[in-house]
Design an enzyme around this catalytic site. Structure first.
Site, PDB file in Angstrom:
ATOM      1  N   HIS A 149      -4.274 -26.470 -39.332  1.00 51.48           N
ATOM      2  CA  HIS A 149      -5.193 -26.782 -39.233  1.00 51.48           C
ATOM      3  C   HIS A 149      -4.659 -27.707 -37.236  1.00 51.48           C
ATOM      4  O   HIS A 149      -3.527 -28.216 -37.209  1.00 51.48           O
ATOM      5  CB  HIS A 149      -6.108 -27.420 -39.183  1.00 51.48           C
ATOM      6  CG  HIS A 149      -6.704 -27.096 -40.538  1.00 51.48           C
ATOM      7  ND1 HIS A 149      -7.011 -27.860 -41.504  1.00 51.48           N
ATOM      8  CD2 HIS A 149      -6.785 -25.849 -41.017  1.00 51.48           C
ATOM      9  CE1 HIS A 149      -7.724 -27.028 -42.578  1.00 51.48           C
ATOM     10  NE2 HIS A 149      -7.816 -26.030 -42.257  1.00 51.48           N
TER      11      HIS A 149
ATOM     12  N   LYS B  78      -2.970 -19.227 -36.687  1.00 53.55           N
ATOM     13  CA  LYS B  78      -3.691 -18.787 -35.475  1.00 53.55           C
ATOM     14  C   LYS B  78      -2.996 -18.731 -34.272  1.00 53.55           C
ATOM     15  O   LYS B  78      -2.759 -19.831 -34.299  1.00 53.55           O
ATOM     16  CB  LYS B  78      -4.736 -19.589 -35.618  1.00 53.55           C
ATOM     17  CG  LYS B  78      -6.056 -18.551 -36.498  1.00 53.55           C
ATOM     18  CD  LYS B  78      -7.503 -19.904 -37.147  1.00 53.55           C
ATOM     19  CE  LYS B  78      -7.969 -19.180 -38.297  1.00 53.55           C
ATOM     20  NZ  LYS B  78      -9.356 -20.326 -38.077  1.00 53.55           N
TER      21      LYS B  78
ATOM     22  N   TYR C 251     -12.099 -32.128 -46.965  1.00 53.75           N
ATOM     23  CA  TYR C 251     -11.877 -31.963 -48.085  1.00 53.75           C
ATOM     24  C   TYR C 251     -11.310 -33.336 -48.902  1.00 53.75           C
ATOM     25  O   TYR C 251     -11.966 -33.525 -49.720  1.00 53.75           O
ATOM     26  CB  TYR C 251     -10.241 -31.261 -48.590  1.00 53.75           C
ATOM     27  CG  TYR C 251      -9.737 -29.821 -47.692  1.00 53.75           C
ATOM     28  CD1 TYR C 251     -10.776 -29.010 -48.261  1.00 53.75           C
ATOM     29  CD2 TYR C 251      -9.848 -29.715 -46.725  1.00 53.75           C
ATOM     30  CE1 TYR C 251     -10.869 -27.509 -48.509  1.00 53.75           C
ATOM     31  CE2 TYR C 251      -9.397 -28.261 -46.027  1.00 53.75           C
ATOM     32  CZ  TYR C 251     -10.348 -27.106 -47.174  1.00 53.75           C
ATOM     33  OH  TYR C 251      -9.608 -25.769 -46.987  1.00 53.75           O
TER      34      TYR C 251
ATOM     35  N   ARG D 288      -3.233 -18.622 -45.228  1.00 54.10           N
ATOM     36  CA  ARG D 288      -4.730 -18.006 -44.902  1.00 54.10           C
ATOM     37  C   ARG D 288      -4.358 -16.132 -45.983  1.00 54.10           C
ATOM     38  O   ARG D 288      -3.383 -15.884 -45.888  1.00 54.10           O
ATOM     39  CB  ARG D 288      -5.662 -17.670 -43.796  1.00 54.10           C
ATOM     40  CG  ARG D 288      -5.194 -19.282 -43.238  1.00 54.10           C
ATOM     41  CD  ARG D 288      -5.868 -18.956 -41.406  1.00 54.10           C
ATOM     42  NE  ARG D 288      -6.260 -19.746 -40.708  1.00 54.10           N
ATOM     43  CZ  ARG D 288      -5.857 -20.803 -39.850  1.00 54.10           C
ATOM     44  NH1 ARG D 288      -3.774 -20.949 -40.400  1.00 54.10           N
ATOM     45  NH2 ARG D 288      -5.882 -22.226 -40.086  1.00 54.10           N
TER      46      ARG D 288
ATOM     47  N   ARG E 286      -7.212 -21.073 -51.070  1.00 54.98           N
ATOM     48  CA  ARG E 286      -6.284 -22.254 -49.887  1.00 54.98           C
ATOM     49  C   ARG E 286      -7.219 -23.055 -49.792  1.00 54.98           C
ATOM     50  O   ARG E 286      -6.790 -24.569 -49.688  1.00 54.98           O
ATOM     51  CB  ARG E 286      -6.878 -21.265 -48.352  1.00 54.98           C
ATOM     52  CG  ARG E 286      -6.302 -22.349 -47.451  1.00 54.98           C
ATOM     53  CD  ARG E 286      -6.544 -21.630 -45.633  1.00 54.98           C
ATOM     54  NE  ARG E 286      -6.720 -22.275 -45.291  1.00 54.98           N
ATOM     55  CZ  ARG E 286      -5.560 -22.203 -43.928  1.00 54.98           C
ATOM     56  NH1 ARG E 286      -4.751 -22.907 -44.844  1.00 54.98           N
ATOM     57  NH2 ARG E 286      -5.576 -23.188 -43.125  1.00 54.98           N
TER      58      ARG E 286
ATOM     59  N   HIS F  21      -9.576 -16.939 -49.684  1.00 58.43           N
ATOM     60  CA  HIS F  21      -9.551 -18.522 -48.586  1.00 58.43           C
ATOM     61  C   HIS F  21     -10.048 -19.660 -49.991  1.00 58.43           C
ATOM     62  O   HIS F  21     -10.002 -21.413 -49.800  1.00 58.43           O
ATOM     63  CB  HIS F  21     -11.363 -18.559 -48.347  1.00 58.43           C
ATOM     64  CG  HIS F  21     -11.041 -19.387 -46.606  1.00 58.43           C
ATOM     65  ND1 HIS F  21      -9.617 -19.042 -45.750  1.00 58.43           N
ATOM     66  CD2 HIS F  21     -10.812 -20.452 -45.731  1.00 58.43           C
ATOM     67  CE1 HIS F  21      -9.198 -19.711 -44.700  1.00 58.43           C
ATOM     68  NE2 HIS F  21     -10.071 -20.198 -44.704  1.00 58.43           N
TER      69      HIS F  21
END
Length: 317
Positions: free
Chosen positions: A289, A190, A298, A166, A266, A263
């Site tokens: 994730h 995150k 995806y 990110r 990414r 992004h």
């Protein structure tokens, strides 16, 4: 009285699924009975599920149910779109296939449920544009020696695409997070979760050049020592806004749609990995994730681009 064979035994005896195979017809009939008797669905809904299952069984042809993967089911959903089905109809087909595989698990016909990972139509519509490999090459070649901080900018763009990190993760990279000899780096995602991300030779070369030729010069402009890898012209940590502006600048310079963002690199990273045959779980780990359901959006993008990639790069396409 002879004991009626189980559904699993019927499918094993019948072999691969076919449109007219008695085993599959029996399974589908029992599935609709299950929806009627145990799920208490309305007659119209059951009728719609019946049509959806006819379409799914026709698509199966010689594909064994027990060997289907999420990528295979993604191709089925893609085929529905190619038929011109409305988004609502595609979404209902997804629900029908999910429910069907849950039923197969209950009956012991399959042990794994790949349909759990199928993306909904709504999720697919949220997937932003992905750059082609040719566009990626143009974009990463956009910084030139005439640009003031070209060494930093090339290294930064290479890291974005090479790792799928990110924007905030790239901005927060520290020099001590680099393990270039081992070909990986450590980033903090995150929730403060750290992960190790592989990095390729081109990105490594770009980072080394930046460290040798420019970073020290930028760091000297700041009286306070900074560990951050990518520095601004004043020697401070490069922030997300600056990174976003640089991506836009080089997109325009490369003649690429400047609606792309950090992004977008990414998304391109994940899509190109899946197109190359990477495992979904491995891509999930590299992207950081928490849920694989976020990663599996995806699978649709990858399949929608396979034909274009094949036509563009295969010598006999």
């Amino acid at each position: 009285m002879a004991k009626r064979p189980t559904k699993l035994q019927m499918l094993q005896k019948a072999g691969p699924a076919t449109k007219t195979g008695p085993a599959m017809e029996s399974i589908c009939e029992d599935f609709l009975s299950y929806l009627r008797g145990e799920c208490h669905l309305a007659a119209n809904t059951i009728s719609a599920y019946g049509r959806d299952m006819n379409r799914f069984v026709a698509w199966l042809e010689k594909r064994p149910l027990s060997k289907l993967k999420v990528k295979d089911l993604g191709r089925f959903i893609e085929s529905l779109q190619e038929e011109g089905l409305a988004p609502a109809s595609v979404a209902r087909n997804i629900v029908a296939v999910r429910t069907f595989f849950k039923y197969l698990q209950l009956e012991g016909v399959v042990t794994e449920n790949p349909a759990e990972l199928l993306a909904t139509q709504k999720m697919w519509q949220r997937v932003p544009g992905v750059l082609t490999r040719r566009q990626i090459d143009q974009f990463l070649s956009a910084p030139r020696k005439s640009d003031r901080f070209w060494q930093r900018d090339i290294a930064m763009l290479e890291v974005l695409y090479a790792t799928g990190c990110r924007a905030s993760e790239v901005c927060n990279l520290r020099t001590r997070d680099l393990s270039l000899e081992e070909r990986h780096l450590r980033c903090e995602g995150k929730g403060g979760k750290q992960r190790m991300v592989p990095i390729g030779s081109q990105a490594i070369a770009a980072i080394n050049r930046y460290l040798e030729e420019l970073r020290g010069e930028l760091a000297e402009k700041n009286p306070h020592p900074v560990e951050t890898l990518f520095l601004s012209r004043g020697g401070r940590a490069l922030d997300r806004v600056q990174l976003w502006r640089l991506v836009k600048h080089y997109a325009r310079k490369a003649g690429i749609d400047d609606t792309i963002s950090p992004h977008s690199l990414r998304h391109s990273f994940a899509t190109h990995l899946l197109a190359g045959g990477a495992d979904l779980r491995q891509v999930q780990e590299m992207l950081g994730h928490a849920s694989i359901q976020t990663t599996q959006i995806y699978t649709h993008v990858e399949h929608s681009r396979l034909k274009k990639v094949h036509q563009q790069y295969h010598p006999r396409a």
